[in-house]
Scaffold this active site. Structure first.
Site, PDB file in Angstrom:
ATOM      1  N   GLU A  63       0.819  -1.226   0.000  1.00 20.87           N
ATOM      2  CA  GLU A  63       0.000   0.000   0.000  1.00 20.87           C
ATOM      3  C   GLU A  63       0.849   1.270   0.000  1.00 20.87           C
ATOM      4  O   GLU A  63       0.439   2.303  -0.505  1.00 20.87           O
ATOM      5  CB  GLU A  63      -0.965   0.001   1.191  1.00 20.87           C
ATOM      6  N   PHE A 125     -11.071  -8.200  13.912  1.00 21.72           N
ATOM      7  CA  PHE A 125      -9.994  -8.593  13.006  1.00 21.72           C
ATOM      8  C   PHE A 125      -9.721  -7.463  12.007  1.00 21.72           C
ATOM      9  O   PHE A 125     -10.635  -6.970  11.349  1.00 21.72           O
ATOM     10  CB  PHE A 125     -10.369  -9.888  12.271  1.00 21.72           C
ATOM     11  N   GLN A 126      -8.489  -7.063  11.926  1.00 23.84           N
ATOM     12  CA  GLN A 126      -8.029  -5.991  11.036  1.00 23.84           C
ATOM     13  C   GLN A 126      -8.730  -4.657  11.297  1.00 23.84           C
ATOM     14  O   GLN A 126      -8.931  -3.860  10.389  1.00 23.84           O
ATOM     15  CB  GLN A 126      -8.149  -6.391   9.567  1.00 23.84           C
ATOM     16  N   LYS A 175     -17.696  -1.659   6.313  1.00 23.19           N
ATOM     17  CA  LYS A 175     -18.105  -2.666   5.331  1.00 23.19           C
ATOM     18  C   LYS A 175     -19.624  -2.640   5.116  1.00 23.19           C
ATOM     19  O   LYS A 175     -20.104  -2.775   3.982  1.00 23.19           O
ATOM     20  CB  LYS A 175     -17.644  -4.049   5.807  1.00 23.19           C
ATOM     21  N   MET A 489      24.204   9.341   1.960  1.00 20.21           N
ATOM     22  CA  MET A 489      24.047  10.624   2.642  1.00 20.21           C
ATOM     23  C   MET A 489      24.353  10.493   4.135  1.00 20.21           C
ATOM     24  O   MET A 489      24.967  11.392   4.733  1.00 20.21           O
ATOM     25  CB  MET A 489      22.616  11.159   2.421  1.00 20.21           C
TER      26      MET A 489
HETATM   27  C1  LIG Z   1      12.455   5.755   5.209  1.00 21.58           C
HETATM   28  C2  LIG Z   1      13.745   6.431   5.526  1.00 21.58           C
HETATM   29  N1  LIG Z   1      14.600   5.864   6.401  1.00 21.58           N
HETATM   30  C3  LIG Z   1      15.780   6.475   6.688  1.00 21.58           C
HETATM   31  C4  LIG Z   1      16.112   7.656   6.122  1.00 21.58           C
HETATM   32  C5  LIG Z   1      17.432   8.348   6.472  1.00 21.58           C
HETATM   33  N2  LIG Z   1      18.284   8.490   5.283  1.00 21.58           N
HETATM   34  C6  LIG Z   1      18.359   9.621   4.560  1.00 21.58           C
HETATM   35  S1  LIG Z   1      19.364   9.502   3.246  1.00 21.58           S
HETATM   36  C7  LIG Z   1      19.773   7.932   3.641  1.00 21.58           C
HETATM   37  C8  LIG Z   1      20.746   7.158   2.805  1.00 21.58           C
HETATM   38  C9  LIG Z   1      20.215   6.849   1.461  1.00 21.58           C
HETATM   39  O1  LIG Z   1      21.057   5.919   0.847  1.00 21.58           O
HETATM   40  P1  LIG Z   1      20.881   5.520  -0.658  1.00 21.58           P
HETATM   41  O2  LIG Z   1      19.481   5.208  -0.958  1.00 21.58           O
HETATM   42  O3  LIG Z   1      21.872   4.480  -0.991  1.00 21.58           O
HETATM   43  O4  LIG Z   1      21.212   6.878  -1.421  1.00 21.58           O
HETATM   44  P2  LIG Z   1      22.571   7.714  -1.467  1.00 21.58           P
HETATM   45  O5  LIG Z   1      22.552   8.699  -0.343  1.00 21.58           O
HETATM   46  O6  LIG Z   1      23.715   6.749  -1.339  1.00 21.58           O
HETATM   47  O7  LIG Z   1      22.532   8.382  -2.789  1.00 21.58           O
HETATM   48  C10 LIG Z   1      19.108   7.509   4.801  1.00 21.58           C
HETATM   49  C11 LIG Z   1      19.273   6.194   5.424  1.00 21.58           C
HETATM   50  C12 LIG Z   1      15.166   8.224   5.234  1.00 21.58           C
HETATM   51  N3  LIG Z   1      15.368   9.401   4.648  1.00 21.58           N
HETATM   52  N4  LIG Z   1      14.015   7.580   4.944  1.00 21.58           N
END
Ligand SMILES: Cc1ncc(C[n+]2csc(CCOP(=O)(O)OP(=O)(O)O)c2C)c(N)n1
Length: 574
Positions: A63, A125-126, A175, A489
């Site tokens: 979803e 349920f759900q 429902k 990042m």
């Molecule tokens: C759902 C979620 N979990 C954690 C983060 C924290 N976060 C921000 S950027 C990042 C790293 C992203 O890595 P990647 O997808 O390999 O992209 P890159 O930065 O290497 O281009 C994380 C873990 C987030 N933004 N969203």
């Protein structure tokens, strides 16, 4: 089944709540629904079985994929995205997307099934209290237990989602309300709700005051956000900046409302934005903010943000005015209305000396950062050169949907756009996993356009199951994975601010080309500069969906950067 509602023709009939819902969607010109069935929404899916000529349902794999796809659809088409999900886990799987749509002002209407009304509150349920769970992340939500309410509630849902500052709406239908029949009285679109003022009355005294301030400015600077796109005010905005000759910068969400090569465009604001607009925010004398919300990623440290400037803020949402930055002149209104009123009152001015200052600083950024990122002569591939090559092949005509991380910042820094609604990203919530499903929705929302999802090796693994949706629904999106073998990042922050203590950022990947192959999607992997262009050309000329994985430098960083806790003028080039 024949649609019982046609624009001018109302046919009285006894219908179930489910049929009433589908008729309401047709009355709102909905053609595409992203969804996933389950017990509590089965009557609606049963009714949908007879509507396959009028409504296309895209069966997603999760979803969260449905709501991100609906967001991508909305952002690419300017229409409202529609989602179906069942109760309990189906509904809770929507929460991330709702929060994302809320903060990025994206019009989405979600329909969730709910347990029978006599079971509400019994831990059936759900059963989950989706109304309370989603209250802070929806513009409006409502639970229907009486089917007769459905036409009016749906009319309200579409009106609220798409009017004023758009946002997500959730309608939860028990429902029994889906099953029970009633006499259909026709459908009337909603155009007014008492105490809801989506379109503020424009006050001319503020327009006059703003015009006076702008006309006397020596160093005016325009910054704009997604409000220009949401207000469908791209032409009015262009006329405004061109008459005033203002240097103009965009936020990540405003990007593409103005062609990126416009002579007055001076780049992107924010933490990884361009050098000149960040530094000169603290030198302008009048800052004119249009349809943007002074996000902390844009302002950096607030007590060092544009302190010298008088600030004019044009926004449709009164809650944004004075929220982060005290305004000298608030211009509350729809910028499609307020911008022309302001443009009329502008004296044509020449600010070329001031504009030249942006160009001077931009040269510095070119020398220190951009040349190396876009035109490296040796070493590992850079994300920047991949985006530069995409630009060269697409001539700025493609929609680029980015995920979250370094690749997002690089793509937004370097992508070239000719048309509005071309940059689709999770700006406010920063939701990893957004891009793949959002790209599916974007392609369905703008089928005539090329849609390229640019995703990191972390984010792609969050919603990779949506390759199944691409396979089954045959959506020809192009998937470009920039693989740096890290959660890049976060690694960059650990390197710069945590003494290079790389804590759980080393992420392994499957063989993406094989994974794609498993879903009957073609693809290839590139590790060498010499093969990059041909691989991108193969992807972009391919008729169907295609996955291209590009191995890029492992420990490359994105610069410039405004370190957290610093002012915008403290932006670092290295
Ligand atoms: C759902 C979620 N979990 C954690 C983060 C924290 N976060 C921000 S950027 C990042 C790293 C992203 O890595 P990647 O997808 O390999 O992209 P890159 O930065 O290497 O281009 C994380 C873990 C987030 N933004 N969203």
């Amino acid at each position: 089944m024949e649609a019982i509602f046609e624009q001018e023709k109302l046919v009285q009939a006894t219908v179930s709540g489910s049929v009433a819902l589908l008729e309401s969607l047709i009355a709102e010109n909905v053609q595409t629904i992203f969804g996933y069935p389950g017990g509590a929404i089965m009557p609606i899916y049963d009714a949908l079985y007879d509507y396959n000529e009028q409504l296309t349902h895209i069966l997603v794999r999760h979803e969260q994929g449905a709501i991100h796809a609906a967001q991508g659809f909305a952002r690419a088409s300017g229409k409202t995205g529609v989602v179906f999900a069942t109760s309990g886990p189906g509904a809770t799987n929507l929460v991330t997307g709702l929060a994302d749509a809320m903060i990025d002002s994206t019009p989405v209407v979600c329909i969730t099934g709910q347990v029978y009304s006599h079971l509400l509150g019994t831990d059936a349920f759900q059963e989950t209290d989706v109304i309370n769970i989603t209250a802070p992340v929806t513009k409006w939500n409502y639970q229907v237990t009486n089917p007769e309410e459905i036409p009016a509630v749906m009319a309200k849902a579409f009106y609220i989602a798409s009017s004023g500052r758009p946002g997500p709406v959730l309608v939860d239908i028990t429902k029994d309300a889906q099953l029970k029949t009633f006499d259909w009285q026709g459908y009337t679109k909603c155009q007014h709700i008492r105490s809801y003022r989506p379109k503020p009355h424009v006050r001319l005294e503020y327009i006059e005051a703003a015009a006076e301030l702008i006309n006397s400015a020596k160093k005016p600077f325009v910054i704009f956000g997604q409000g220009v796109i949401l207000g469908k005010a791209e032409a009015e905005f262009k006329a405004f900046i061109e008459k005033g000759g203002f240097p103009t910068a965009w936020t990540i969400m405003g990007m593409s409302a103005l062609p990126t090569d416009h002579p007055l465009g001076v780049g992107m604001l924010g933490m990884h934005g361009n050098y000149a607009p960040n530094v000169l925010t603290n030198e302008c004398d009048v800052l004119i903010a249009v349809g943007m919300r002074f996000d902390d990623r844009v302002t950096g440290r607030l007590d060092r943000y544009a302190k010298q400037a008088k600030i004019i803020h044009l926004d449709i949402d009164p809650a944004e005015i004075d929220k982060m930055v005290p305004t000298t002149v608030p211009v509350w209104g729809d910028c499609k209305e307020t911008l022309p009123l302001l443009t009329e009152r502008l004296q044509k001015q020449d600010h070329s000396d001031w504009l030249a200052k942006f160009h001077e600083l931009s040269l510095k950024e070119h020398e220190v950062v951009i040349e190396q990122e876009l035109f490296p002569e040796s070493g590992q591939l850079t994300m920047g050169e991949v985006i530069r090559t995409v630009n060269e092949i697409t001539s700025g005509e493609a929609i680029i949907v980015t995920d979250v991380g370094q690749h997002q910042m690089v793509a937004c820094r370097y992508a070239k756009y000719q048309h509005s609604k071309s940059n689709i990203t999770s700006g406010g919530l920063g939701t990893m996993g957004f891009a793949l499903p959002a790209a599916i929705g974007a392609k369905l929302g703008a089928p005539e356009r090329e849609v390229i999802a640019v995703i990191g090796d972390g984010g792609v693994q969050m919603t990779i199951q949506e390759l199944g949706t691409i396979m089954q629904s045959n959506v020809p999106v192009k998937i470009l994975i920039l693989n740096n073998q890290f959660l890049g990042m976060v690694r960059q922050w650990q390197q710069l601010f945590h003494d290079k203590r790389y804590s759980f950022v080393n992420i392994e990947s499957p063989d993406y080309v094989q994974v794609a192959k498993g879903y009957y999607i073609e693809g290839q992997k590139v590790t060498e500069r010499a093969l990059l262009r041909a691989a991108l050309e193969t992807m972009l000329t391919h008729q169907n969906a295609y996955l291209l994985e590009v191995m890029v430098g492992k420990e490359n960083n994105v610069f410039p950067m405004v370190p957290q806790g610093c002012g915008v003028a403290e932006i670092r080039l290295k």
